[in-house]
Structure formats: structure tokens, C-alpha cells
Design a protein around this motif. Structure first.
Motif, short mmCIF file in Angstrom:
data_model
loop_
_atom_site.label_atom_id
_atom_site.label_comp_id
_atom_site.label_asym_id
_atom_site.label_seq_id
_atom_site.Cartn_x
_atom_site.Cartn_y
_atom_site.Cartn_z
N ARG A 160 0.85 -1.21 0.00
CA ARG A 160 0.00 0.00 0.00
C ARG A 160 0.87 1.25 0.00
N VAL B 44 -12.84 2.89 -1.74
CA VAL B 44 -11.67 2.06 -1.99
C VAL B 44 -11.13 2.20 -3.41
N TYR B 45 -12.02 2.36 -4.36
CA TYR B 45 -11.62 2.30 -5.76
C TYR B 45 -11.83 3.64 -6.46
N ARG C 213 -3.87 -4.93 -3.93
CA ARG C 213 -4.99 -5.24 -3.03
C ARG C 213 -5.29 -6.73 -2.94
N ARG C 214 -4.43 -7.54 -3.52
CA ARG C 214 -4.70 -8.98 -3.52
C ARG C 214 -3.75 -9.71 -2.59
N SER C 215 -4.20 -10.85 -2.09
CA SER C 215 -3.36 -11.60 -1.16
C SER C 215 -2.21 -12.27 -1.93
N GLN D 295 -6.64 0.88 -11.44
CA GLN D 295 -5.52 0.29 -10.70
C GLN D 295 -4.37 -0.03 -11.65
#
Length: 264
Positions: free
Chosen positions: A5, A121-122, A157-159, A179
DNA sequence: CATCTGATGTGCT
DNA sequence: GCACATCAGATGA
């Protein structure tokens, strides 16, 4: 704040510096500048002369370019757009002709970028068109150049252990493309026609018969406007966010014509 | 595949 | 307070 982030934040902070830097870089290369100027002539006249619906359709097949602070250029072909017509359009942020701090870009001259934050968020990115408060939402892009960078941005934003994104998942949605191309709030109210970090290049033009028209996505309760066919995408294209088979095979319905009249 | 939920800032009533 | 031009991950069929 996780490291990923922080990196994204640093990139956002860089954007003001980036404008000046990129300006100098591109002015230095006059041949390059002339190339882009020539390439953009037709697109500029589109901004100024086309109705919102015509602009949304003519964006299809055009190339969106994003130049990052480090000089990396990202390119992709626009494959899906939506028209938001202005005051009368109940689904538009400019409904009722109301101008707010958030939506002023929609009322600025055609070609002005309108970026807003959604769900906290977006981001979503639009381009202002002819017509008071009218704008075109960019919904999906077919990535062409800089896919590794796009994937890095998309992974923020992904694991860590989730499956790698396929190419077609990089930009198949309005916030996904923001993004992937690192478009955020600082682009709001900037001019796509003159900006040094984002511009259009002429791609292929898409035939009317190859454009699907159907209802817009994610607009809940907007009365009759909910179902007007104001979403446009290239038929049979796998980079589109949501396909509608009926819209790809059927003949244009009456509501297309109605929407056209509404746009005039 | 369909459907659900959590994340979460900001504009507007 | 509530809705929102969304997405990722989870769960169940």
C-alpha cells in the motif's frame, strides 16, 4: 500500512512531480511530440464535436496511454464504455444538472478527465464529452504494453497466495483499469488532450455492427434510465467486463433510438 | 457458475 | 445516516 500500500501511495504522491518531469521529457523529443500531435488530431475533434453516445462508441478501439514517473508507458485498447448523459440522466452524478465539488469535471470542457472514488476504496475514470454534465466512463481495456507493471499495480490489493491474474483480468472493469494504469484522484479535472501522463492514440475504428449496446452496469434505482442501452462494447471481445449475448446477436432495439434522441 | 459479504471515503439528505 | 457507475474472496451448487 502494508508495504504494498505504501508503494501505491508513493506513486500517487509522485503524480504532481511526474507532470513536470514528463513534460520536459516529451518536449525534448520534438519528433515524438509531433507524432502524438498528429495522432491525436482526429481524437481531439471527436472530443469537441461528438455527442456523448457517439464519443463513447468512437472511444472503442482507441489506445489509452499512461506514462509513469519513471518513463514506463502503459498502453491498452479501449473495449468497453458507458455514456452518462447529464442533467436528465437519473443514473449520472450530474443528474438534475447539479454541480458539486466531486463532479465539476463533468461540466468542464470535452476531454476533461473525471476521476471519482467509489466505495471508499476504488476509482473510476471518465472523460467529459459534449453536452452539459455529460461524460463517458471507461469500463474495460485490452492491455497491450506494460502488462507486468499493470499486474504489479493490480496485485496491491490482492493476497500473496492468490492465483496470478490472467491478462484479460488486468483491466476488465472500471476500477481495475484505474488500478492497472495507476489512475487516481490527482487526474481529476486534467485534460486528456494535453496531459503529459495520459493521452489517447488512434487505434482501429470499430464498425457500428461490431458494437454491442445494452444496459449500464451497477446503476441500481434510476427509473427508466436503468435499462437504457448506454453501455457499449466490442462484440465478442474477451477483455470486456460483462458480456450480454442478446446484445451481441440482436438487432438494435427501439430504446437505442430513444436514447439517441435523448442525447441530442 | 450464482450469491453473499467485507472493505471503506465521501457526497448528499 | 445511507447510498454508492466496485472488487476480492468465500461458500455452495
Amino acid at each position: 500500512m502494508p508495504r504494498k500500500r505504501r508503494r501505491a501511495q508513493a506513486l500517487a504522491d509522485d503524480n504532481s512531480k511526474e507532470m513536470d518531469g514528463a513534460l520536459i521529457e516529451r518536449e525534448k523529443d520534438s519528433a515524438t511530440s509531433k507524432y502524438f500531435k498528429d495522432k491525436m488530431t482526429r481524437l481531439l475533434s471527436d472530443f469537441y464535436n461528438k455527442s456523448c453516445i457517439e464519443l463513447a462508441k468512437s472511444f472503442l478501439g482507441q489506445i489509452l496511454v499512461r506514462r509513469l514517473p519513471d518513463g514506463t508507458e502503459l498502453r491498452g485498447r479501449i473495449v468497453e464504455t458507458e455514456s452518462y448523459l447529464g442533467g436528465e440522466d437519473e443514473a449520472s452524478h450530474s443528474r438534475g444538472g447539479k454541480q458539486t465539488e466531486r463532479n465539476v469535471a463533468m461540466f468542464m470542457k470535452p476531454g476533461t478527465i473525471y476521476v471519482y472514488q467509489i466505495y471508499g476504496v476504488y476509482f473510476c475514470m471518465n472523460v467529459s464529452s459534449q453536452g452539459d454534465g455529460a461524460a463517458v466512463l471507461l469500463r474495460s481495456i485490452e492491455p497491450i504494453e506494460g502488462l507486468d507493471t499493470m499486474r504489479t499495480f493490480r496485485n496491491v490489493r490482492r493476497s500473496e497466495q492468490s492465483k496470478p491474474l490472467k491478462d484479460k483480468e488486468l483491466c476488465n472493469g472500471p476500477s481495475k483499469l484505474c488500478q492497472a494504469f495507476a489512475f487516481e484522484k490527482s487526474f481529476d479535472r486534467r485534460d486528456l488532450a494535453t496531459d503529459k501522463s495520459a493521452w489517447l492514440e488512434a487505434g482501429s475504428s470499430i464498425l457500428e455492427e461490431d458494437i454491442a449496446s445494452c444496459a449500464r452496469i451497477g446503476i441500481g434505482n434510476a427509473g427508466e434510465w436503468t435499462h437504457k442501452p448506454l453501455r457499449f462494447y466490442i462484440k465478442d471481445n474477451k477483455y470486456v467486463s460483462v458480456r450480454n449475448k442478446a446484445a451481441e446477436t440482436g438487432v438494435p432495439c427501439l430504446s437505442v433510438i430513444t436514447a439517441f434522441q435523448a442525447d441530442k
